[in-house]
Design a protein around this motif. Structure first.
Motif, PDB file in Angstrom:
ATOM      1  N   ASN A  74       0.824  -1.196   0.000  1.00 50.10           N
ATOM      2  CA  ASN A  74       0.000   0.000   0.000  1.00 50.10           C
ATOM      3  C   ASN A  74       0.865   1.255   0.000  1.00 50.10           C
ATOM      4  O   ASN A  74       0.614   2.198  -0.749  1.00 50.10           O
ATOM      5  N   GLU A  75       1.911   1.270   0.821  1.00 47.40           N
ATOM      6  CA  GLU A  75       2.806   2.432   0.873  1.00 47.40           C
ATOM      7  C   GLU A  75       3.522   2.642  -0.456  1.00 47.40           C
ATOM      8  O   GLU A  75       3.631   3.773  -0.941  1.00 47.40           O
ATOM      9  N   GLN A  76       3.992   1.564  -1.064  1.00 46.96           N
ATOM     10  CA  GLN A  76       4.664   1.662  -2.362  1.00 46.96           C
ATOM     11  C   GLN A  76       3.699   2.182  -3.426  1.00 46.96           C
ATOM     12  O   GLN A  76       4.060   3.027  -4.250  1.00 46.96           O
ATOM     13  N   TYR A  77       2.480   1.678  -3.397  1.00 49.16           N
ATOM     14  CA  TYR A  77       1.492   2.097  -4.383  1.00 49.16           C
ATOM     15  C   TYR A  77       1.143   3.575  -4.212  1.00 49.16           C
ATOM     16  O   TYR A  77       1.076   4.324  -5.188  1.00 49.16           O
ATOM     17  N   ARG A  78       0.937   4.009  -2.976  1.00 46.82           N
ATOM     18  CA  ARG A  78       0.634   5.413  -2.734  1.00 46.82           C
ATOM     19  C   ARG A  78       1.747   6.320  -3.194  1.00 46.82           C
ATOM     20  O   ARG A  78       1.509   7.377  -3.776  1.00 46.82           O
ATOM     21  N   LYS A  79       2.998   5.918  -2.964  1.00 48.62           N
ATOM     22  CA  LYS A  79       4.137   6.707  -3.431  1.00 48.62           C
ATOM     23  C   LYS A  79       4.173   6.779  -4.955  1.00 48.62           C
ATOM     24  O   LYS A  79       4.479   7.821  -5.531  1.00 48.62           O
ATOM     25  N   SER A  80       3.859   5.652  -5.609  1.00 45.48           N
ATOM     26  CA  SER A  80       3.917   5.627  -7.068  1.00 45.48           C
ATOM     27  C   SER A  80       2.843   6.496  -7.707  1.00 45.48           C
ATOM     28  O   SER A  80       3.061   7.068  -8.780  1.00 45.48           O
ATOM     29  N   ILE A  81       1.681   6.636  -7.081  1.00 49.52           N
ATOM     30  CA  ILE A  81       0.633   7.460  -7.679  1.00 49.52           C
ATOM     31  C   ILE A  81       0.777   8.934  -7.320  1.00 49.52           C
ATOM     32  O   ILE A  81       0.167   9.779  -7.964  1.00 49.52           O
ATOM     33  N   GLN A  82       1.614   9.249  -6.337  1.00 50.71           N
ATOM     34  CA  GLN A  82       1.855  10.648  -5.978  1.00 50.71           C
ATOM     35  C   GLN A  82       2.832  11.319  -6.914  1.00 50.71           C
ATOM     36  O   GLN A  82       2.890  12.524  -6.988  1.00 50.71           O
ATOM     37  N   LYS A  83       3.612  10.522  -7.620  1.00 51.02           N
ATOM     38  CA  LYS A  83       4.627  11.084  -8.517  1.00 51.02           C
ATOM     39  C   LYS A  83       4.041  11.557  -9.811  1.00 51.02           C
ATOM     40  O   LYS A  83       3.071  11.240 -10.303  1.00 51.02           O
TER      41      LYS A  83
END
Length: 83
Positions: A74-83
């Protein structure tokens, strides 16, 4: 469970997994399902979770690993969509 409902509920779980961790393969979906159900039980019946953890310490460790993995995904996914 009715077949139509089962399919519709499966679609809900697939979408939840996709929105939570960014993917929806069978393994991830099963982990998300276990995580969601365990989390709900832990909040609604903490004594039951304590009993289960004491009764099945090896399963508790596996569940801890699943919780950690879902959180990490979940943390990795959230970081990837914030970029």
């Amino acid at each position: 469970m009715e077949k139509v409902f089962a399919k519709q509920f499966e679609a809900l779980l697939e979408k939840y997994s996709e929105l939570l961790v960014g993917e929806c393969n069978e393994e991830t979906k099963e982990k998300v399902k276990a995580w969601a159900l365990y989390s709900h039980i832990a909040k609604s019946m903490p004594s039951l979770i304590n009993h289960w953890n004491a009764l099945y310490p090896e399963a508790r460790e596996e569940m801890k690993q699943i919780v950690h993995e879902v959180k990490q995904l979940n943390e990795q996914y959230r970081k990837s969509i914030q970029k």
